[in-house]
Write a protein that holds these residues in place. Structure first.
Motif: not given
Length: 273
Positions: A140-146, A134-135, A123-126, A148-150
């Protein structure tokens, strides 16, 4: 010289973070990534170490993370679910079978997502990579959570969302008295009794979706440190690239940020005689 430099900067490719879903959904997305790479975009794909189809390629950077599952468990979950989707039977039989398989698939997907979000090194690298978008596949909602975080815009690439969540999130009209529900076998021309049955059969979807997606809302709330719902996450998508084709799917109203790309994965080959 200033004008030339400004034009060159506008033509520069972007940096794209891809959080795919394994199986046929990844196979549908991979060809698009190959074309994006040819247009000069830098692509980083994040995937679990144990998967079925997501393999390294010269067209993108692969970042992998460990999960607690074996390849046999992942293979069995995906293949059994795929078989049940196309199995025949009554509405109740098919619903109960898919409910059980979704339960297993959801447990694996949720655990995989947790291992990604709480992988501090990755996550630090991202965070340091400064992505432009983000595509991801929102099933699976993991990508959308990321995303939002980024704090970067997200693009959804999908065929369909369970339980009509895509229509609800984008506010597309989808009245159960007119639009046939999954497993009913009805067309868009229903009798009055069929419309009533179609309306009744729409009720179990809330049980199914709550069971499958609510854990993601809890995970997102903990990770983002703010209360969010599944619909809150889905509504943040900038673009919905939907592999719909109105030759196969019922025509329906679409919002401006929904782009129909049915046939994008068809083989570009000349048919023999």
């Amino acid at each position: 010289l200033v004008l030339l430099l400004s034009v060159l900067s506008l033509a520069a490719g972007g940096k794209l973070l891809v959080v795919p879903v394994d199986g046929s959904r990844w196979l549908g997305m991979r060809e698009v990534l190959d074309n994006l790479r040819q247009k000069g975009h830098e692509i980083v794909v994040v995937a679990p170490e144990i998967n079925v189809h997501i393999k390294p390629s010269e067209n993108f950077i692969m970042k992998m993370y460990p999960t607690p599952f074996t390849k046999e468990e992942v293979d069995a979950s995906i293949h059994s679910f795929s078989r049940e989707v196309f199995a025949e039977g009554s509405f109740l039989e098919r619903f109960l079978k898919i409910y059980q398989h979704l339960k297993n698939f959801s447990a694996i997907s949720l655990s995989t997502c947790e291992h990604l979000l709480y992988n501090k090194e990755l996550v630090s690298y991202l965070e340091e990579s400064k992505f432009d978008a983000v595509l991801t596949d929102p099933v699976v909602l993991c990508g959308q959570i990321l995303a939002e975080h980024l704090s970067v815009p997200s693009v959804f690439f999908l065929r369909v969302m369970p339980c009509g969540l895509d229509s609800e999130a984008t506010q597309c009209p989808s009245p159960p008295s007119y639009v046939p529900r999954v497993f009913t076998g009805y067309t868009d021309r229903m009798s009055f009794l069929q419309r009533v049955k179609n309306l009744i059969l729409d009720i179990p979807k809330y049980l199914l979706c709550d069971f499958v997606f609510q854990p993601y809302a809890k995970l997102a709330s903990e990770f983002l440190q703010q209360d969010v719902t599944v619909l809150d996450l889905l509504r943040q998508a900038s673009i919905w690239l939907m592999r719909l084709d109105f030759v196969l799917d019922y025509p329906r109203p679409l919002m401006p940020n929904i782009i129909v790309i049915g046939g994008v994965n068809c083989a570009h080959k000349k048919l023999t005689q």
